[in-house]
Design a protein around this motif. Structure first.
Motif, PDB file in Angstrom:
ATOM      1  N   LEU A 118       0.840  -1.195   0.000  1.00  0.00           N
ATOM      2  CA  LEU A 118       0.000   0.000   0.000  1.00  0.00           C
ATOM      3  C   LEU A 118       0.876   1.245   0.000  1.00  0.00           C
ATOM      4  CD1 LEU A 118      -2.672  -0.943   2.676  1.00  0.00           C
ATOM      5  CD2 LEU A 118      -2.946  -0.941   0.199  1.00  0.00           C
ATOM      6  N   THR A 119       0.353   2.289  -0.597  1.00  0.00           N
ATOM      7  CA  THR A 119       1.050   3.559  -0.504  1.00  0.00           C
ATOM      8  C   THR A 119       0.672   4.254   0.804  1.00  0.00           C
ATOM      9  OG1 THR A 119       1.607   5.566  -1.717  1.00  0.00           O
ATOM     10  CG2 THR A 119      -0.695   4.948  -1.686  1.00  0.00           C
ATOM     11  N   ILE A 120       1.353   5.345   1.101  1.00  0.00           N
ATOM     12  CA  ILE A 120       1.240   5.935   2.423  1.00  0.00           C
ATOM     13  C   ILE A 120      -0.184   6.349   2.791  1.00  0.00           C
ATOM     14  CG2 ILE A 120       3.544   6.730   3.014  1.00  0.00           C
ATOM     15  CD1 ILE A 120       2.970   9.274   1.410  1.00  0.00           C
ATOM     16  N   ARG A 123      -2.134   3.394   4.261  1.00  0.00           N
ATOM     17  CA  ARG A 123      -1.604   2.688   5.431  1.00  0.00           C
ATOM     18  C   ARG A 123      -2.089   3.362   6.704  1.00  0.00           C
ATOM     19  NH1 ARG A 123       3.680  -0.035   4.666  1.00  0.00           N
ATOM     20  NH2 ARG A 123       3.790  -0.495   2.462  1.00  0.00           N
ATOM     21  N   ASN A 124      -3.292   3.038   7.087  1.00  0.00           N
ATOM     22  CA  ASN A 124      -3.844   3.674   8.278  1.00  0.00           C
ATOM     23  C   ASN A 124      -4.922   2.757   8.832  1.00  0.00           C
ATOM     24  OD1 ASN A 124      -5.628   5.565   9.923  1.00  0.00           O
ATOM     25  ND2 ASN A 124      -4.036   6.981   9.277  1.00  0.00           N
ATOM     26  N   TYR A 198     -11.457  10.124   7.611  1.00  0.00           N
ATOM     27  CA  TYR A 198     -10.125   9.914   7.046  1.00  0.00           C
ATOM     28  C   TYR A 198      -9.856  10.895   5.916  1.00  0.00           C
ATOM     29  CZ  TYR A 198      -5.892   7.576   5.564  1.00  0.00           C
ATOM     30  OH  TYR A 198      -4.588   7.305   5.257  1.00  0.00           O
ATOM     31  N   TYR A 200     -10.927  13.893   5.830  1.00  0.00           N
ATOM     32  CA  TYR A 200     -10.565  15.145   6.496  1.00  0.00           C
ATOM     33  C   TYR A 200      -9.115  15.104   6.957  1.00  0.00           C
ATOM     34  CZ  TYR A 200     -10.815  19.224   9.510  1.00  0.00           C
ATOM     35  OH  TYR A 200     -10.594  20.457  10.081  1.00  0.00           O
ATOM     36  N   ALA A 201      -8.706  13.945   7.505  1.00  0.00           N
ATOM     37  CA  ALA A 201      -7.319  13.814   7.962  1.00  0.00           C
ATOM     38  C   ALA A 201      -6.346  13.937   6.788  1.00  0.00           C
ATOM     39  CB  ALA A 201      -7.121  12.478   8.668  1.00  0.00           C
ATOM     40  N   LEU A 202      -6.750  13.424   5.624  1.00  0.00           N
ATOM     41  CA  LEU A 202      -5.870  13.454   4.447  1.00  0.00           C
ATOM     42  C   LEU A 202      -5.871  14.805   3.757  1.00  0.00           C
ATOM     43  CD1 LEU A 202      -6.459  10.116   2.469  1.00  0.00           C
ATOM     44  CD2 LEU A 202      -4.341  10.878   3.546  1.00  0.00           C
ATOM     45  N   TRP A 206     -14.093  17.163   4.348  1.00  0.00           N
ATOM     46  CA  TRP A 206     -14.900  16.011   4.752  1.00  0.00           C
ATOM     47  C   TRP A 206     -15.368  15.201   3.563  1.00  0.00           C
ATOM     48  CZ3 TRP A 206     -14.861  14.876   9.744  1.00  0.00           C
ATOM     49  CH2 TRP A 206     -14.597  15.907  10.652  1.00  0.00           C
TER      50      TRP A 206
ATOM     51  N   GLN B 164     -12.697  28.251   7.495  1.00  0.00           N
ATOM     52  CA  GLN B 164     -11.608  27.284   7.467  1.00  0.00           C
ATOM     53  C   GLN B 164     -10.374  27.955   6.890  1.00  0.00           C
ATOM     54  OE1 GLN B 164     -12.398  23.253   6.316  1.00  0.00           O
ATOM     55  NE2 GLN B 164     -10.522  23.062   5.157  1.00  0.00           N
ATOM     56  N   VAL B 166      -6.520  27.130   5.557  1.00  0.00           N
ATOM     57  CA  VAL B 166      -5.544  26.111   5.185  1.00  0.00           C
ATOM     58  C   VAL B 166      -4.304  26.813   4.667  1.00  0.00           C
ATOM     59  CG1 VAL B 166      -5.044  24.128   3.720  1.00  0.00           C
ATOM     60  CG2 VAL B 166      -7.375  24.520   4.518  1.00  0.00           C
ATOM     61  N   THR B 216       6.031   4.088   0.654  1.00  0.00           N
ATOM     62  CA  THR B 216       5.504   3.197   1.691  1.00  0.00           C
ATOM     63  C   THR B 216       5.676   3.803   3.079  1.00  0.00           C
ATOM     64  OG1 THR B 216       7.595   2.006   1.773  1.00  0.00           O
ATOM     65  CG2 THR B 216       5.873   1.088   0.350  1.00  0.00           C
ATOM     66  N   LEU B 218       6.094   7.915   4.898  1.00  0.00           N
ATOM     67  CA  LEU B 218       6.388   9.350   4.936  1.00  0.00           C
ATOM     68  C   LEU B 218       6.022   9.819   6.331  1.00  0.00           C
ATOM     69  CD1 LEU B 218       7.221  12.059   3.795  1.00  0.00           C
ATOM     70  CD2 LEU B 218       4.951  12.303   2.773  1.00  0.00           C
ATOM     71  N   VAL B 234       1.010  10.533   6.913  1.00  0.00           N
ATOM     72  CA  VAL B 234      -0.050  10.905   5.972  1.00  0.00           C
ATOM     73  C   VAL B 234      -1.344  10.277   6.489  1.00  0.00           C
ATOM     74  CG1 VAL B 234      -0.914  10.587   3.639  1.00  0.00           C
ATOM     75  CG2 VAL B 234       1.480  11.137   4.004  1.00  0.00           C
ATOM     76  N   GLY B 235      -2.353  11.091   6.705  1.00  0.00           N
ATOM     77  CA  GLY B 235      -3.616  10.593   7.240  1.00  0.00           C
ATOM     78  C   GLY B 235      -3.648  10.518   8.756  1.00  0.00           C
ATOM     79  N   SER B 236      -2.551  10.820   9.419  1.00  0.00           N
ATOM     80  CA  SER B 236      -2.521  10.841  10.888  1.00  0.00           C
ATOM     81  C   SER B 236      -1.956  12.180  11.333  1.00  0.00           C
ATOM     82  CB  SER B 236      -1.646   9.711  11.447  1.00  0.00           C
ATOM     83  OG  SER B 236      -2.209   8.469  11.167  1.00  0.00           O
ATOM     84  N   PRO B 237      -2.792  13.205  11.358  1.00  0.00           N
ATOM     85  CA  PRO B 237      -2.277  14.536  11.692  1.00  0.00           C
ATOM     86  C   PRO B 237      -2.076  14.723  13.193  1.00  0.00           C
ATOM     87  CG  PRO B 237      -4.632  14.647  11.247  1.00  0.00           C
ATOM     88  CD  PRO B 237      -4.226  13.226  11.030  1.00  0.00           C
ATOM     89  N   PHE B 239      -3.286  16.776  16.176  1.00  0.00           N
ATOM     90  CA  PHE B 239      -4.411  17.615  16.557  1.00  0.00           C
ATOM     91  C   PHE B 239      -3.912  18.609  17.606  1.00  0.00           C
ATOM     92  CE2 PHE B 239      -8.194  16.002  14.518  1.00  0.00           C
ATOM     93  CZ  PHE B 239      -7.762  14.770  14.037  1.00  0.00           C
ATOM     94  N   PHE B 243      -9.749  22.354  16.896  1.00  0.00           N
ATOM     95  CA  PHE B 243     -10.029  23.045  15.639  1.00  0.00           C
ATOM     96  C   PHE B 243      -8.859  22.993  14.660  1.00  0.00           C
ATOM     97  CE2 PHE B 243     -13.759  24.843  17.509  1.00  0.00           C
ATOM     98  CZ  PHE B 243     -13.430  25.105  18.825  1.00  0.00           C
ATOM     99  N   ARG B 370       0.740  20.758   6.105  1.00  0.00           N
ATOM    100  CA  ARG B 370      -0.523  21.488   5.933  1.00  0.00           C
ATOM    101  C   ARG B 370      -1.057  21.852   7.310  1.00  0.00           C
ATOM    102  NH1 ARG B 370      -3.989  17.789   3.870  1.00  0.00           N
ATOM    103  NH2 ARG B 370      -4.855  17.498   5.942  1.00  0.00           N
ATOM    104  N   ASN B 372      -4.215  23.333   9.194  1.00  0.00           N
ATOM    105  CA  ASN B 372      -5.638  23.479   8.899  1.00  0.00           C
ATOM    106  C   ASN B 372      -6.390  23.863  10.162  1.00  0.00           C
ATOM    107  OD1 ASN B 372      -8.114  23.091   7.408  1.00  0.00           O
ATOM    108  ND2 ASN B 372      -8.392  21.258   8.629  1.00  0.00           N
ATOM    109  N   SER B 374     -10.330  24.674  11.373  1.00  0.00           N
ATOM    110  CA  SER B 374     -11.724  24.688  10.921  1.00  0.00           C
ATOM    111  C   SER B 374     -12.652  24.545  12.104  1.00  0.00           C
ATOM    112  CB  SER B 374     -11.953  23.528   9.943  1.00  0.00           C
ATOM    113  OG  SER B 374     -13.317  23.427   9.632  1.00  0.00           O
ATOM    114  N   SER B 376     -15.496  23.371  11.784  1.00  0.00           N
ATOM    115  CA  SER B 376     -16.404  22.263  11.493  1.00  0.00           C
ATOM    116  C   SER B 376     -16.040  20.985  12.243  1.00  0.00           C
ATOM    117  CB  SER B 376     -16.401  21.961   9.989  1.00  0.00           C
ATOM    118  OG  SER B 376     -15.139  21.412   9.608  1.00  0.00           O
ATOM    119  N   LEU B 377     -14.757  20.821  12.558  1.00  0.00           N
ATOM    120  CA  LEU B 377     -14.303  19.526  13.093  1.00  0.00           C
ATOM    121  C   LEU B 377     -15.028  19.103  14.373  1.00  0.00           C
ATOM    122  CD1 LEU B 377     -12.390  17.117  13.011  1.00  0.00           C
ATOM    123  CD2 LEU B 377     -10.604  18.538  13.991  1.00  0.00           C
TER     124      LEU B 377
END
Lengths: 276, 438
Positions: A118-120, A123-124, A198, A200-202, A206, B164, B166, B216, B218, B234-237, B239, B243, B370, B372, B374, B376-377
């Motif tokens: 999987l790409t990054i 992977r979550n 997810y 939103y996280a990316l 939303w 928001q 960004v 694979t 970052l 990526v995908g795990s910011p 917090f 907000f 990034r 961000n 908002s 809205s969260l």
């Protein structure tokens, strides 16, 4: 290990086919169950071997996703016969679901079978949860849609005099469609919620309203309408069945449109650019 | 003209209107948006259709009014129903789907049977026992619909560009980002205020699969202004607060450079280049020790291999780093004069030019972060929570009323519930308990 995984996948496919043929005969139900369990075991071995190679569950690409869809169908069918949910699939929904299993495995053959990591962005743990609830809702809603189709078939057959109208079976289909739509919609909603979070996280957004998401909202609205029509307007019979079939088409669009339409984040690009 | 408020509310809050609204929205998506998706209309235009087209807005307004009217209608009756109990003086009506059960009437037995099935709140009358369970369940329906309203409110907030913010910050390993002191690019809206925060990037780690341009890994390890460590993926910011989030989006190469001659050496400088993937040309400017300005054009090879005399890479990972460098002197007329051309150097290896030496002392990595903010969260999170609780309460534990009554020498059992066709199952359970207590 990849070769062994693909071999087990092929074995599972053959067992699914054999199990499907026998599933339509009530006298052969024990043999059908045996084949279904064998198919599930072979598919599980295939998935595990592939997991070891790729490092992730089967969520990359159409080949893996058809295997995942088939896995959950087999689990549902086996539980219907021998598990805690025994008897939850009414009438001939069980053998019809085996037809779906065959169809998905055949569909997957036309796509890239090579394993990829999987790409990054994939992977979550949220992606894993999203995929898990997605397949649960897919299986339940597929069964509900299948019940609707069978309801229409039975209705046609009784209207032309092929079979007598069986009120008990009609009632069972109706009950199943209501409860299945409720449970399926709840899990489907959870899938959308996890996916939106997810997203939103990316992307700090939303909803991007790409095609899979549009189909998902359309399907969600359709199933919500189904529940409202059953609960408050007492819809039943063919009218309800047709609405359910239309909802199922939208649900299938949600899960499979990305197989051939690549303009969506749900389409897993096979990486081609190599270091030179 | 008299306005019957209740009649208006009943129309606006009707289930027929709700179903019509849902189907109308569905219809618009299927006949309008989906075809344009397949046509390839840009995402921004699709969002514009869904958010701003009059037909869509009409449907949204309809559903919003419907939900609010439904809540206004149902709320008082739900409060009433929660505490509603039959009078002990009057036998309740068993209803159409009552079941005659075997055995003699026995009040204690009836009380125990209902208690065993969870109907603990009871009213006992002459020859009958009535019980209710999950009496607060109707509140779940209110919560479910209120949750959607909260969710929509959070979503509507995102339509306001000022709700928001960004922005993106390019921060190298070892560098500290601080609002107001550091540059933020791609700020949206352009006049927005960046949230007040600070962090130091300790490490940016990447990994690619074999020789493919397939990320694979970052990861970015950062330390915030309070000294707390965070791992960003990526995908795990991160917090920062309810907000504000900071997340890593991309990365790039940042070579470290010094220039020296016999007597002096410049301070080490780090240049953030757009030099990834390996071999992508970029340049930076330096001021030489001779007071001349030079353009240094560079291609970075993170995993250098020689491919038949030509520079190449074995993968996109950082292993054996080399730089292919050309140096050009900038003249007073802004033209450029080549000084050195395409020299391959490694880390620490000097490159001589114009009586000086250029040395790449290392290759750091920078992250594209990034930031961000908002409103809205937390609102959407609250909406999701309320919907989940409402759904579980309304549909998983529906309110049920059971009645065991002796009538004309027969004992009758009946169950009513708020969820379609659940009564029969409970009725069967009560009958089994009744028989087991004989």
């Amino acid at each position: 290990m990849t070769t062994l995984s693909l071999t087990m996948h092929a074995v599972a496919s053959l067992l699914v086919l054999a199990g499907t043929i026998l599933a339509w005969s009530p006298k052969r139900s024990a043999q059908a169950l045996g084949l279904q369990i064998g198919a599930l075991a072979a598919l599980l071995v295939s998935i595990i071997l592939r997991w070891v190679v790729t490092g992730h569950p089967p969520i990359f690409g159409t080949f893996e996703n058809t295997a995942a869809a088939t896995f959950f169908i087999l689990v549902a069918v086996i539980l219907d016969q021998a598990g805690s949910l025994s008897g939850w699939l009414p009438g001939r929904v069980r053998p019809a679901m085996m037809l779906w299993a065959c169809a998905f495995l055949l569909f997957g053959v036309f796509f890239e079978p090579r394993p990829f990591p999987l790409t990054i962005s994939e992977r979550n743990v949220l992606v894993d949860i999203h995929a898990l609830v997605a397949w649960i809702s897919h299986t339940v809603l597929l069964a509900v849609g299948t019940a609707a189709v069978l309801r229409l078939v039975d209705s046609y057959r009784s209207s032309v005099g092929i079979v007598a109208d069986q009120a008990d079976e009609v009632d069972a289909y109706h009950d199943f469609m209501f409860k299945g739509a409720g449970v399926g919609l709840a899990v489907f909603t959870l899938m959308i919620a996890v996916g939106a979070f997810y997203n939103y996280a990316l992307f700090a957004r939303w909803f991007t309203w790409e095609i899979v998401e549009v189909f998902a909202i359309a399907a969600w609205l359709a199933y919500s309408s189904v529940l409202h029509t059953i609960m408050f307007f007492k819809w039943s019979g063919r009218r309800l069945a047709w609405l359910m079939v239309a909802s199922t088409v939208l649900m299938l669009g949600t899960f499979w449109v990305w197989s051939f339409y690549t303009g969506t984040y749900h389409h897993f690009e096979i990486p081609t650019l190599r270091a030179r | 003209m008299k306005f019957d408020i209740r009649a208006i509310l009943r129309s606006l809050g009707s289930r027929r209107l709700a179903t019509t609204g849902l189907l109308a929205w569905l219809f618009l998506l299927v006949i309008w948006v989906i075809p344009f998706e397949f046509y390839g209309l840009p995402a921004a235009q699709l969002r514009n259709i869904i958010y701003s087209e009059p037909f869509f807005r009409l449907v949204y307004a309809l559903l919003l009014v419907n939900v609010l009217a439904c809540i206004a209608l149902e709320f008082p009756s739900i409060i009433r129903r929660t505490s509603q109990m039959p009078s002990a003086d009057r036998t309740p009506n068993p209803g159409a789907n009552s079941l005659v059960i075997d055995g003699e009437w026995n009040e204690n037995r009836a009380v125990h049977v209902l208690e065993a099935a969870g109907f603990r709140r009871q009213v006992v009358g002459e020859g009958w026992v009535w019980g209710v369970r999950n009496r607060f369940s109707p509140w779940g329906h209110v919560a479910l619909h209120l949750g959607f309203f909260i969710l929509v409110a959070g979503a509507v907030i995102t339509l306001d560009p000022n709700a928001q913010t960004v922005g993106k910050a390019v921060v190298v390993e070892g560098e500290t980002f601080r609002t107001g002191a550091s540059e933020v690019v791609d700020l949206d809206p352009a006049d927005a205020t960046v949230p007040d925060l600070g962090f130091t990037v300790d490490d940016v780690a990447t990994r690619f699969h074999k020789d493919l341009l397939l990320f694979t890994k970052l990861d970015a390890r950062i330390t915030d202004s309070q000294g707390r460590k965070h791992l960003l993926r990526v995908g795990s910011p991160w917090f920062v607060n309810p907000f504000t989030t900071v997340s890593i989006e991309d990365y790039g190469y940042a070579p470290q450079v010094i220039v020296s001659d016999e007597s002096s050496t410049t301070a080490e400088r780090v240049f953030k280049l757009k030099a990834f993937p390996s071999g992508t040309p970029d340049y930076f400017q330096i001021r030489g020790l001779d007071d001349q300005t030079y353009n240094v054009k560079v291609r970075v090879y993170g995993d250098y291999v020689d491919r038949n005399g030509q520079p190449g890479v074995g993968s996109f990972n950082k292993r054996t780093v080399k730089f292919l460098v050309s140096i050009w002197r900038i003249r007073s007329d802004q033209g450029q004069t080549p000084v050195t051309k395409d020299v391959l150097v490694g880390v620490g290896q000097p490159l001589e030019f114009a009586g000086q030496k250029l040395v790449f002392t290392g290759l750091r990595e920078y992250g594209f972060f990034r930031i961000n903010e908002s409103w809205s969260l937390p609102i959407i999170a609250l909406g999701v929570l309320v919907i989940t609780v409402g759904f579980c309460v309304a549909l998983l534990v529906p309110r049920q009323r059971a009645l065991i009554v002796s009538r004309d020498g027969e004992v009758t059992l009946s169950v009513r519930d708020d969820v379609y066709r659940q009564a029969a199952r409970t009725q069967g359970k009560l009958e089994r308990i009744w028989r087991s207590e004989s």
